[in-house]
Design an enzyme around this catalytic site. Structure first.
Site: not given
Ligand code: KIV
Length: 272
Positions: A53, A91, A190
């Site tokens: 993100s 990530d 999520e």
């Protein structure tokens, strides 16, 4: 079940599994730089996620797809220098693990070696099982990520809630069990229905960390910019804002501009 909180000096993948076993919820937030990581770590967070993100909130891209492995390593190494207690999970960015297991392992090794992160996170289930196995066989801890997987946004076409239909829910349950069986130490779910997330958390022994997945999971994660209210435009239902930093920062900066223009800053005490 004991409710007494154990004092973890340093969080490891095993601490998270112990927390689940003891019914202690796991706290996780993103961070992308040294200063923020230091604040988040000293506030007592269990896991810092160097999320892709960063592509959105740090670089201003519309999706998480453009961020590169080198950029993730840069963010992660800055975070590692700021974190003393928290487990740092990084990530693997889009394009660094999807083509084949050897490439996935090379990418994971670069993250571990060059950033000093403690674990990697990958999006997907059955489709990437060989890559997950290869990374785990090298001794690198893996966190899974199912449900809404933003790296596949162009396949979904929307950021709406996933697995509302039975078929997708069944695949999700199968994938979660597979990730546990492969040896992942944890799993992010999520934006899926809370009932389904709870059912998954109760059916596997590894901790399930939710974002938009309700309260029946083993921990929660949010993007730090969102929970601090640095971005007024993003208001999903699952988000709780703990501050309005956008307004706070804007008013502080406006005041500074005014003080400079009016020659109020610096005053006599603020100079040599
Ligand atoms: O990149 C990220 O911030 C994430 C969280 C939303 C779980 O993957």
């Amino acid at each position: 079940m004991s409710t007494a909180k154990k004092d973890y000096k340093k969080i490891t993948t095993k601490s998270l599994i112990d927390m689940k076993a003891q019914g202690e919820k796991i706290s996780m937030l993103t961070a992308y730089d040294y200063t923020m990581a230091k604040i988040v770590d000293s506030a007592g967070i269990d896991v810092i996620l160097v999320g892709d993100s960063a592509s959105n909130v740090m670089a201003g891209h519309e999706t998480t797809l453009p961020i590169t492995l080198d950029q993730m390593i840069y963010h992660a190494s800055s975070v590692v220098r700021g974190a003393n207690r928290a487990l740092v999970v990084v990530d693997l960015p889009f394009g660094s693990y999807q083509s084949d297991p050897k490439e996935a392992l090379r990418s994971a090794i670069r993250i571990m070696k060059e950033s000093g992160g403690h674990a990697v996170k990958l999006e997907g289930g059955k489709e990437i099982k060989d890559s997950i196995k290869k990374i785990l066989n090298a001794g690198i801890p893996v966190m899974g990520h199912l449900g809404l997987t933003p790296q596949s946004i162009y396949k979904f076409g929307t950021y709406t809630v996933r697995a509302k239909e039975e078929q997708e829910a069944l695949k999700l349950i199968e994938d979660a069990k597979l990730l546990e069986k492969l040896g992942c130490f944890s799993l992010v779910l999520e934006k899926i229905p809370a009932k389904l997330a709870q059912q998954i958390a109760e059916s596997i022994s590894i901790p399930v960390i939710g974002i938009g997945a309700g309260s029946g999971v083993d921990g929660q994660v949010l993007v730090i910019h969102d929970m601090l209210g640095m971005n007024n435009e993003f208001s999903p239902r699952f988000l709780r804002r703990y501050m309005n930093l956008y307004e706070g920062m804007t008013s502080a900066i406006s005041q500074y501009v005014e003080d400079v223009k009016s020659k109020d800053f610096p005053n006599e005490k603020e100079q040599y």
